[in-house]
Design a protein around this motif. Structure first.
Motif, PDB file in Angstrom:
ATOM      1  N   LYS A   6      -4.647   3.873  -1.922  1.00 35.74           N
ATOM      2  CA  LYS A   6      -6.177   3.945  -1.491  1.00 35.74           C
ATOM      3  C   LYS A   6      -7.791   4.402  -2.733  1.00 35.74           C
ATOM      4  O   LYS A   6      -8.489   4.415  -2.713  1.00 35.74           O
TER       5      LYS A   6
ATOM      6  N   LEU B 221       1.015  -1.174   0.095  1.00 38.14           N
ATOM      7  CA  LEU B 221      -0.081   0.095   0.167  1.00 38.14           C
ATOM      8  C   LEU B 221       0.944   1.292   0.018  1.00 38.14           C
ATOM      9  O   LEU B 221       2.149   1.266   0.835  1.00 38.14           O
TER      10      LEU B 221
ATOM     11  N   GLN C 175     -10.151   3.037  -4.149  1.00 33.92           N
ATOM     12  CA  GLN C 175     -12.072   3.878  -4.597  1.00 33.92           C
ATOM     13  C   GLN C 175     -12.605   3.674  -5.683  1.00 33.92           C
ATOM     14  O   GLN C 175     -13.670   3.390  -5.392  1.00 33.92           O
TER      15      GLN C 175
ATOM     16  N   ALA D 232      -6.899  -1.703   3.508  1.00 32.22           N
ATOM     17  CA  ALA D 232      -7.532  -1.653   2.848  1.00 32.22           C
ATOM     18  C   ALA D 232      -8.158  -2.039   1.742  1.00 32.22           C
ATOM     19  O   ALA D 232      -9.648  -1.357   1.635  1.00 32.22           O
TER      20      ALA D 232
END
Length: 341
Positions: A283, A153, A287, A179
């Motif tokens: 992230k 990440l 998303q 995540a």
């Protein structure tokens, strides 16, 4: 009282006074400002004994007397309460100018070491992250097995001097797992992938296609539309990944022959998603894939200002491509120049 008793009594008084004097002198040296004239960074290796620590601090000019430091450490260890802390901790310390022996002991008992930061930019391949780790001199050890692509990440991670590279990689992998799981739980319904890993793969493509946060849901929406329509993704970054085998940047523009490369990662040749991620997405890209913007766009191309222009039809897209090539080459686009579609 006889003279003998008076001599003994006098001797005891003098000894007590001398002891008290030494104690006062020692306490003054313990709490007095030290010799350090400016802030100094000192590394105390793991496994260092008290005497070794004292010599190291003395050589660095942090303390004036290693012997007094050792005595103070031992005495305060006997006298201190629980609040005073435990044994002296190894690590990398920055001692301020004039710090006293008392201050040094307190800082080392509390383990107030220098905090290092390691930032993983969004969109790097795992090979590129490993290369960054190798250049971080405050870390130790080597990465025995390259991390799986897409498993790290991108974030800023804090670590202490002497921490291992392998441990930091494990933290990156744990952060990505968490995540991805959290984003997967909140995903929209009816997306054209069945597993979190497939979503991660598409997120890596979105990550490499645009660096503009506001565009990511729209770019994700384009790829979602193409997947649902059975169209090839035709993403240049997947070709670059295939050509470089995940090592990093290509260093040149793609050619038409590059689009013909036979590779399971070349989305100009395969239908659907590549077999795995082509980078480590952040992230925001994850998303964006889980909650894409819903629209009718099927194409996009750079607009020359850092963003992209989107199109619903191939004809409109070809016009946008021609404009982009004018910007790139500083000339009008030649007739017949179109996208691979």
């Amino acid at each position: 009282m006889g003279w003998g008793l008076r001599i003994v009594a006098g001797t005891l008084v003098l000894a007590t006074a001398a002891t008290a004097g030494v104690g006062v002198w020692g306490f003054q040296r313990y709490t007095a400002p030290g010799p350090l004239e400016q802030a100094e960074t000192v590394v105390i290796p793991r496994g260092s004994g008290l005497e070794t620590i004292a010599i190291t601090l003395g050589d660095a000019g942090v303390i004036g007397s290693p012997l007094l430091f050792v005595a103070s450490a031992k005495l305060s260890r006997l006298l201190r309460d629980q609040k005073a802390g435990g044994d002296l901790k190894a690590g990398e310390y920055q001692f301020p100018a004039g710090i006293s022996i008392e201050g040094v002991l307190e800082q080392m008992r509390q383990g107030h070491t220098i905090v290092h930061r390691f930032t993983v930019p969004e969109g790097l391949t795992s090979a590129q992250v490993v290369a960054l780790l190798a250049r971080e001199s405050a870390l130790t050890g080597e990465i025995a097995t390259p991390p799986k692509e897409g498993s790290l990440l991108p974030e800023t991670y804090h670590f202490a001097y002497g921490d291992s590279r392998a441990t930091l990689v494990e933290r990156m992998q744990t952060a990505m797992t968490q995540a991805l799981a959290e984003a997967w739980k909140g995903r929209d319904a009816n997306l054209p992938f069945e597993t979190p890993q497939q979503a991660l793969t598409l997120a890596s493509v979105v990550e490499k296609e645009t660096g503009i946060a506001a565009e990511r849901p729209k770019v994700a929406g384009v790829f979602i539309n193409r997947l649902e329509a059975g169209m090839k993704l035709q993403s240049d970054p997947t070709v670059i990944y295939a050509l470089t085998e995940g090592s990093g940047e290509l260093g040149r523009a793609l050619t038409r022959n590059d689009w013909k490369l036979e590779s399971p990662f070349n989305t100009y040749q395969i239908t659907g998603l590549p077999p795995g991620p082509i980078a480590n997405p952040g992230k925001a890209s994850i998303q964006a894939v889980m909650k894409p913007e819903r629209h009718e766009f099927l194409y996009f191309v750079a607009d020359g200002s850092g963003g992209h222009v989107f199109a619903k039809s191939l004809a409109d897209h070809n016009r946008n491509v021609a404009k982009w090539r004018e910007v790139q080459q500083g000339r009008p686009a030649e007739r017949g120049e179109t996208s691979p579609d």
